[in-house]
Design an enzyme around this catalytic site. Structure first.
Site, PDB file in Angstrom:
ATOM      1  N   LYS A   1       0.771  -1.412  -0.103  1.00  0.00           N
ATOM      2  CA  LYS A   1      -0.112  -0.238  -0.065  1.00  0.00           C
ATOM      3  C   LYS A   1       0.970   1.310  -0.120  1.00  0.00           C
ATOM      4  O   LYS A   1       2.072   1.190   0.484  1.00  0.00           O
ATOM      5  CB  LYS A   1      -0.681  -0.088   1.211  1.00  0.00           C
ATOM      6  CG  LYS A   1      -2.120   0.765   1.045  1.00  0.00           C
ATOM      7  CD  LYS A   1      -3.057   0.051   0.236  1.00  0.00           C
ATOM      8  CE  LYS A   1      -4.462   0.832   0.198  1.00  0.00           C
ATOM      9  NZ  LYS A   1      -5.484  -0.156  -0.383  1.00  0.00           N
TER      10      LYS A   1
ATOM     11  N   GLY B   1     -20.506   2.143  -3.452  1.00  0.00           N
ATOM     12  CA  GLY B   1     -22.166   2.206  -3.156  1.00  0.00           C
ATOM     13  C   GLY B   1     -23.190   2.235  -4.125  1.00  0.00           C
ATOM     14  O   GLY B   1     -24.181   1.294  -4.379  1.00  0.00           O
TER      15      GLY B   1
END
Ligand code: NAD
Length: 418
Positions: A108, A225
């Site tokens: 990361k 979403g």
């Protein structure tokens, strides 16, 4: 250098590793090896701002483990980025890639900056300078970055271009999540959400909940979403509530996800959408529904509200939306949780497919990409269920045990040199 007790996410990542290792009765040396990243790079990134001032931003790239393949993981721009947070996220990537059985390790990156206060030119300078400073440790067969919070397709195009300029030829396979026109994959944008939808469908089958008669609430109406709502709506589920940072909306008759997105684009929020009742984010999380999909931020379901959750199943779209304390309460209350390292692994899976297309100099159709994603997610879901049965535990522990088992096996087989 890494401090425990300063970052909850990092502490809980170590705790999860510890618990899975105990179940697997791993050698303590291997556990120590898995607890510590193989490489942590810290750079200071100077940027000349539009007003002529210089600012210096701290940048990180943490490479956790590469026993199963090259390091893979996103780059995040956020004011609160720290070495501990980036390390926890790198570790999470190792487990996520292992759960979906991708030939990758975990990494990361991050830069501590506030992208909302920076112009496009400043962000481009920051990205290019940061890329040049980590160029020695990334590469198509070494470590392949991707987008994360507040980085996007454009950021990836800048990274690809900077890295390619340094090497003297075009190297699209150094990053994934690129625009399609410079080697990105069809289906990458909605891949995480498609993975969330597939795992929702699989858990529905597993628990005998008919998806096409189910009621779904989704927290967060951004990339994850929105597309999750759109795909699940296409598959016949009823999206009864959605929310964003300004609040939520509820319509028992079911919302039309595309129309809600049109409304959000026009007004800046989902609230005040045509005929829907306005609710708070807390109310959304506590709605009576079949599936609750947190797809916004971490730490949304905590020991404070876990008692009031009425969903039958939680499918984690976001990374880390449920705290370990809440997890225990949900387990006791028999609310199933499909954990993030399984349910939101669709993004890294299509990143992998993008990388393979780049390496082979091929372009696959959307149908082909979606078919491969479907196979990988269904297999990963079944693997987690079978580990759950074998170790008589919930899906979160099962996914961790599966991941750690796969990584530890690779570490053992490779051995420690010299
Ligand atoms: P995004 O920025 O596109 O969307 C985030 C959404 O959450 C926005 O609608 C925002 O308004 C909403 N939000 C912010 N604060 C909120 C709050 N307090 N209550 C309710 N809603 C709030 O981000 P995204 O790409 O959709 O990512 C969402 C989550 O999924 C993050 O945890 C991210 O790490 C994770 N994730 C994303 C991907 C990906 O491919 N994008 C992959 C894996 C995991």
């Amino acid at each position: 250098m890494l401090k425990q007790g300063v970052n909850k996410f990092f502490d809980s990542a170590l705790q999860q590793l510890h618990e899975a290792s105990q179940t697997l009765e791993l050698d303590s040396g291997i556990v120590e090896f898995l607890k510590t990243p193989k490489r942590m790079v810290i750079v200071s990134v100077p940027v000349k701002r539009d007003n002529g001032e210089f600012n210096v931003f701290m940048g990180y790239r943490v490479q956790h483990n590469n026993a199963r393949g090259p390091y893979k993981g996103g780059i995040r721009y956020h004011p609160e980025v720290t070495l501990e947070e980036v390390t926890a996220l790198a570790m999470l990537m190792t487990w996520k890639c292992a759960v979906v059985d991708l030939p990758y390790g975990g990494a990361k990156g991050g830069v501590a900056c506030n992208p909302k206060e920076m112009s496009r030119e400043e962000l481009e300078k920051l990205t290019r300078r940061y890329t040049s400073m980590i160029a020695e440790v990334i590469g198509p067969l070494v470590d392949i970055p991707a987008p994360d919070v507040y980085t996007d397709e454009q950021t990836m195009a800048w990274i690809m271009d900077t890295y390619s300029q340094l090497k003297g030829y075009q190297i699209p396979e150094v990053v994934t999540g690129k625009p399609v026109s410079v080697g990105g994959s069809y289906g990458r944008r909605e891949a995480t959400s498609r993975g969330v939808a597939i795992t929702t469908r699989e858990i529905a089958r597993h628990l005998n909940i008919p998806l096409n008669r189910s009621r779904i609430a989704i927290q967060g109406y951004g990339n994850v979403g929105y597309y999750a709502a759109k795909i699940l709506h296409e598959w016949g589920a009823r999206i009864v509530a959605v929310s964003d940072s300004k609040g939520g909306i509820l319509d028992e008759r079911g919302l039309n996800p595309e129309a809600v997105m049109e409304h959000k684009k026009k007004t800046g929020s989902v609230i005040n959408y045509n005929g829907a009742k306005t609710i708070t984010n807390e109310e959304l999380l506590e709605l009576e529904c079949d599936f609750l999909i947190p797809a916004a931020l971490e730490n949304q379901i905590t020991e404070k509200n876990a008692d009031r959750i009425k969903a039958k199943v939680i499918v984690e779209g976001a990374n880390g939306p449920t705290t370990p304390e809440a997890d225990k309460i949900l387990y006791e209350r028999k609310i199933a949780v499909v954990p993030d390292i399984l349910s939101n692994a669709g993004g890294v899976t299509v990143s992998y497919l993008e990388w393979v297309q780049n390496l082979k100099r091929e372009r696959w159709s959307l149908e082909e990409v979606n078919q491969k994603l479907e196979e990988k997610m269904v297999k990963a879901f079944a693997d987690v269920v079978s580990y759950g049965k074998k170790y008589e535990t919930n899906m979160r522990n099962a996914a961790m045990i599966l991941a750690v088992d796969r990584v530890a096996e690779a570490v053992n087989l490779l051995g420690i040199w010299p």
